[in-house]
Design a protein around this motif. Sequence first.
Motif: not given
Length: 551
Positions: A436-445
């Motif tokens: 989940v932390k890695k997913v949160n670190d992705l530039p999702l915007e």
Amino acid sequence: MSSAPTPPSGEELPTPAVQNRRWIPRLVWVVPIAAAVIGISLLIRNWENAGPQITISFLGGEGVQVGKTLVKYRDVTVGQVSAVVLSADHQTVVVTANLSKDAAGLLKEDTQFWIVRPRFGVGSVSGLDTLLSGVYIGMKAGTATRREHEFVGLENPPALAHGPHGRELQLHAARVGSLSIGSPVYFRQFQVGRVIDENLLPDGSTRVTAFVEAPYDGFVKPVTRFWNASGIDIKLGADGLKVQTESLAAVIAGGLAFDDGPTEVASAAAMPTDFTLYKNETEAMAPPDGEPHYVRMRFAQALRGLEVGAPVEFVGVNIGSVIAVDLGYEPRDKSFPVVVTAKLYPRRMGDAYEILTAQGKTESEETLAAFVGTLVQRGLRAQARSASLLTGKLYIALDFLPTSPRVAFDMSDRPVELPTVNGSFQELQANIGRLVKKVNDLPLEQIAADLHTDLTDLHETLSELHGRVLPSAVDTLSALRGTLDSANRTLDVESPLQRGLTETLLEARSTLQAVRELADYIDRHPDALLRGRRSQKMPGRPAAPGSEAKP
């Protein structure tokens, strides 16, 4: 001849002669004297035949009436209530009863009295006859040697009476469950007795008294195991779902069952009268566990879902259970580990225990510590694992993890302390957290903006495809369909092309046959290439001289 008496002269009257008859008064007093003698004799006889008078104290005297309420022993009237009064402190009701003379031998120090009323229970119904005849006082004779005439009555009936043939057994358990007085006792689903009493002992445990009738009491042996047969036993195994129960009465009102246990507990000693009452048949038929040993484990993680009673398994075999889950404190790092205390049964380890006993070692704390120390060096660790994803319950698994780091093991600790590792479920949670932390670190915007641009371009491309390419494709498919129809008509069996092709193939076949015959002839007559073909004779006619072709 005597002369008549001379009448008195003047006014004098004759003096009557009085005769004294003393026997007449004696006859008059015979009747009252006889009645008095008979009355005295009756009084003496009644006094001789009169039984003892007793007093019984009850908390309440509901339904007890003077001159009507009887005292019965084994359903035989042995006395009658003669008085009912309140005690001096007004806390109890004192009932006075006159018993018959033949009941005097029943008045022992431990003789019990109780008021028989209608009682309705799940397992039994008693006292229904008192609905019409009224209540009476029941009596159960004691076995003491000292006699007594003042008793304290019971508020509830004592243990049920039973016949003279059979055995009375004492069963000890932590809880009795749904058992009650009158519950049946089964042997291989056949009723052979019933529960006659149950008591709560001072240590908080329970004692159930069961009576097994003769001749079935012969099935009770030193190896016999008793268990609570109340309810329904449902097991889900590899061969499907199994449902087992002793009877419908045992499901509703409870019951006991017994059978022969493991033969290794057999003893040549005298037949015991006290047995252990197990919770179920599985626990009753398990091999003897022996004395438990206690171990302690410290977990540096939350153990929500681990409860007292959770199993402790050694490489998949249940060898004990959790008895305490406490919160500890480590001053060095100011942490709060979870301290789990469990009791283990070494005998459940099977061959490993047999090897230890074969070497002459005893089940002491030192032996257990040395044995556990050897296993710890090989990678034995305690780990909290999930027993069910649906319930979230945990259990303690003792397993070998060779990849785990080596730890120091102190064999002098009491109880023995086992090293621990994080549970698999907690590791899974940690991995999910890292993911989940890695997913949160992705530039999702940025990814979303790029995806929006790509979707816009894709929409324009699809619009162009729908406006230009698809109509052309439809025309192409229509032309292709016409071509296929024409080809189908051409390849039809009745078409001129098919007929011409068939005739051409036949002519070619004839030509090939003639060429093959010519080749065969030349093979037989190679000189025909120079001299020409010879004339053939007509069948049935001889050839004319000089008619053969010249070369």
